[in-house]
Design a protein around this motif. Structure first.
Motif, PDB file in Angstrom:
ATOM      1  N   SER A   1      85.024  29.744 107.854  1.00 16.01           N
ATOM      2  CA  SER A   1      83.491  30.464 107.629  1.00 16.01           C
ATOM      3  C   SER A   1      84.189  29.423 109.689  1.00 16.01           C
ATOM      4  CB  SER A   1      82.592  30.239 107.745  1.00 16.01           C
ATOM      5  OG  SER A   1      82.408  31.185 107.317  1.00 16.01           O
TER       6      SER A   1
ATOM      7  N   TYR B   1      79.333  30.995 111.323  1.00 22.37           N
ATOM      8  CA  TYR B   1      79.191  29.596 111.505  1.00 22.37           C
ATOM      9  C   TYR B   1      78.113  29.270 110.986  1.00 22.37           C
ATOM     10  CZ  TYR B   1      82.749  27.995 114.701  1.00 22.37           C
ATOM     11  OH  TYR B   1      84.481  28.137 115.297  1.00 22.37           O
ATOM     12  N   ILE B   2      76.341  29.722 111.415  1.00 22.15           N
ATOM     13  CA  ILE B   2      75.633  29.055 111.021  1.00 22.15           C
ATOM     14  C   ILE B   2      75.201  29.212 109.373  1.00 22.15           C
ATOM     15  CG2 ILE B   2      73.397  30.475 111.184  1.00 22.15           C
ATOM     16  CD1 ILE B   2      73.806  28.996 113.932  1.00 22.15           C
TER      17      ILE B   2
ATOM     18  N   GLN C   1      84.647  41.319 114.838  1.00 27.66           N
ATOM     19  CA  GLN C   1      84.498  39.940 115.877  1.00 27.66           C
ATOM     20  C   GLN C   1      83.937  40.393 116.862  1.00 27.66           C
ATOM     21  OE1 GLN C   1      87.468  36.981 115.217  1.00 27.66           O
ATOM     22  NE2 GLN C   1      88.047  38.241 113.855  1.00 27.66           N
TER      23      GLN C   1
ATOM     24  N   GLY D   1      80.042  33.901 114.725  1.00 31.43           N
ATOM     25  CA  GLY D   1      78.914  32.470 114.891  1.00 31.43           C
ATOM     26  C   GLY D   1      77.853  32.606 113.716  1.00 31.43           C
ATOM     27  N   LYS D   2      77.980  33.749 113.420  1.00 32.53           N
ATOM     28  CA  LYS D   2      76.831  34.198 112.462  1.00 32.53           C
ATOM     29  C   LYS D   2      77.551  33.164 111.294  1.00 32.53           C
ATOM     30  CE  LYS D   2      74.338  38.167 113.719  1.00 32.53           C
ATOM     31  NZ  LYS D   2      75.095  38.415 115.409  1.00 32.53           N
TER      32      LYS D   2
ATOM     33  N   LEU E   1      75.082  29.426 123.650  1.00 34.73           N
ATOM     34  CA  LEU E   1      74.590  29.278 121.715  1.00 34.73           C
ATOM     35  C   LEU E   1      74.479  30.363 120.754  1.00 34.73           C
ATOM     36  CD1 LEU E   1      73.167  25.871 120.929  1.00 34.73           C
ATOM     37  CD2 LEU E   1      75.163  26.601 120.267  1.00 34.73           C
TER      38      LEU E   1
ATOM     39  N   ASP F   1      75.402  33.283 123.080  1.00 33.75           N
ATOM     40  CA  ASP F   1      75.789  34.408 122.707  1.00 33.75           C
ATOM     41  C   ASP F   1      76.923  34.257 121.484  1.00 33.75           C
ATOM     42  OD1 ASP F   1      77.308  35.925 125.063  1.00 33.75           O
ATOM     43  OD2 ASP F   1      79.150  34.359 125.128  1.00 33.75           O
ATOM     44  N   LEU F   2      76.754  32.925 121.588  1.00 34.66           N
ATOM     45  CA  LEU F   2      77.885  32.750 119.868  1.00 34.66           C
ATOM     46  C   LEU F   2      77.033  33.378 119.171  1.00 34.66           C
ATOM     47  CD1 LEU F   2      80.673  31.371 118.382  1.00 34.66           C
ATOM     48  CD2 LEU F   2      78.993  29.316 118.430  1.00 34.66           C
ATOM     49  N   TYR F   3      76.112  33.522 118.894  1.00 34.94           N
ATOM     50  CA  TYR F   3      75.069  33.920 117.480  1.00 34.94           C
ATOM     51  C   TYR F   3      75.401  35.219 117.636  1.00 34.94           C
ATOM     52  CZ  TYR F   3      72.113  34.318 113.417  1.00 34.94           C
ATOM     53  OH  TYR F   3      71.338  34.668 113.088  1.00 34.94           O
TER      54      TYR F   3
ATOM     55  N   SER G   1      77.729  36.858 117.986  1.00 31.14           N
ATOM     56  CA  SER G   1      79.174  37.214 117.616  1.00 31.14           C
ATOM     57  C   SER G   1      79.346  36.866 115.823  1.00 31.14           C
ATOM     58  CB  SER G   1      80.243  36.820 117.929  1.00 31.14           C
ATOM     59  OG  SER G   1      80.066  35.443 117.651  1.00 31.14           O
TER      60      SER G   1
END
Ligand code: HEM
Length: 249
Positions: A209, A38-39, A10, A35-36, A26, A28-30, A32
């Motif tokens: 997720s 989530y995508i 993480q 974040g990936k 966004l 920054d989130l991606y 992690s």
């Protein structure tokens, strides 16, 4: 809500300067694993919606050539007209599908690399890591099969490059001409079974997720994942089989 991630690290890459980085939220989130994931889940949901609607729409083939061709023409030129220009919705959908497919595959690849580089003992119990690794391996193979199928499918029914029907054939004629070939019909059935496994695992993991993973909710998650896979694949495999058995001709 806290998100539990199995089998991956993480957080973003370590910051060599040691201080706070100021990247857009966004991005920054991606960066992690969360974040990936989530995508993967969001883009997966777009495709789940598409394959479901596509299967339901294709059931029109059982109403006959005229209805099916009319439906294909409506999708191509008439959807959401006059709110959007002719073919606007078609191109909007194509762009959405391409972009979501791209990020789904990119995130899957990057998560695999992160997963491989992670030292499992450091983050979680070995057993969990092995379980996650097995699921990931299945997803990779079924994903590759579905992707190859998709390329063939578009070359076959949308572009007509590998379709045996004459140029200028209607969508119905192209579909029948394609599924009359036993090898193609078998490939459609096999690829859809791979799609079913992919949907089953994906439909289950997307809740995790997204952080929607209350234990009490688990049997609904399983029912959703199984039900979705069975309905989409069950519907899809009937089309090549119906042509092979002369029900659609
Ligand atoms: C046996 C099952 C299926 C049948 C009978 C079928 C039928 C069709 C037909 C007739 C078209 C051409 C539409 C046109 O250009 O007029 C098409 C396009 C397409 N199909 Fe399928 N399909 C099946 C399964 C799938 C699956 C499983 C996926 C996704 C994994 C998929 C994704 C697509 C896509 C992305 C297009 C291109 C849409 C466009 O941009 O024009 N199809 N399909």
């Amino acid at each position: 809500m806290a998100t539990k991630v199995t089998g991956v690290t993480q957080g973003g890459p370590p910051n060599p300067a040691g201080g706070k980085t100021r990247r857009p939220f966004l991005v920054d989130l991606y960066g992690s694993a969360v974040g990936k994931k989530y995508i993967m889940a969001i883009t997966g949901m777009v495709w789940l919606g598409y394959v479901f609607a596509h299967m339901v729409g294709n059931l029109k083939v059982y109403l006959g050539a005229e209805d099916f061709n009319h439906y294909a023409e409506f999708l191509r030129a008439g959807l959401l007209v006059p709110i959007v220009p002719e073919e606007g919705a078609l191109w909007g959908m194509r762009v959405l599908l391409l972009v979501t497919l791209f990020f789904h595959i990119l995130a899957a690849y990057q998560l695999t690399v992160m997963n491989r580089n992670a030292r499992p003992e450091r983050y979680q119990a070995r057993r969990e890591f092995v379980a996650a690794d097995f699921a990931a391996r299945t997803m990779r193979w079924t994903g590759v099969i579905v992707l190859l199928f998709l390329l063939f499918h578009i070359a076959d029914l949308t572009l007509g490059w590998v379709n045996p029907a004459e140029s200028g054939a209607t969508p119905y004629e192209k579909l029948v001409a394609s599924f009359r070939q036993p090898v193609v019909a078998a490939f459609y059935v096999l690829a859809n079974l791979a799609l079913g496994i992919h949907i089953y695992h994906g439909g289950w993991s997307l809740f995790q997720s997204m952080g929607w993973n209350n234990r009490k909710f688990n049997h609904w998650r399983r029912a959703f994942a199984i039900g979705f896979a069975v309905v989409v694949v069950g519907g899809n495999v009937t089309f090549p089989l119906a042509v092979q058995f002369g029900i659609v001709s």
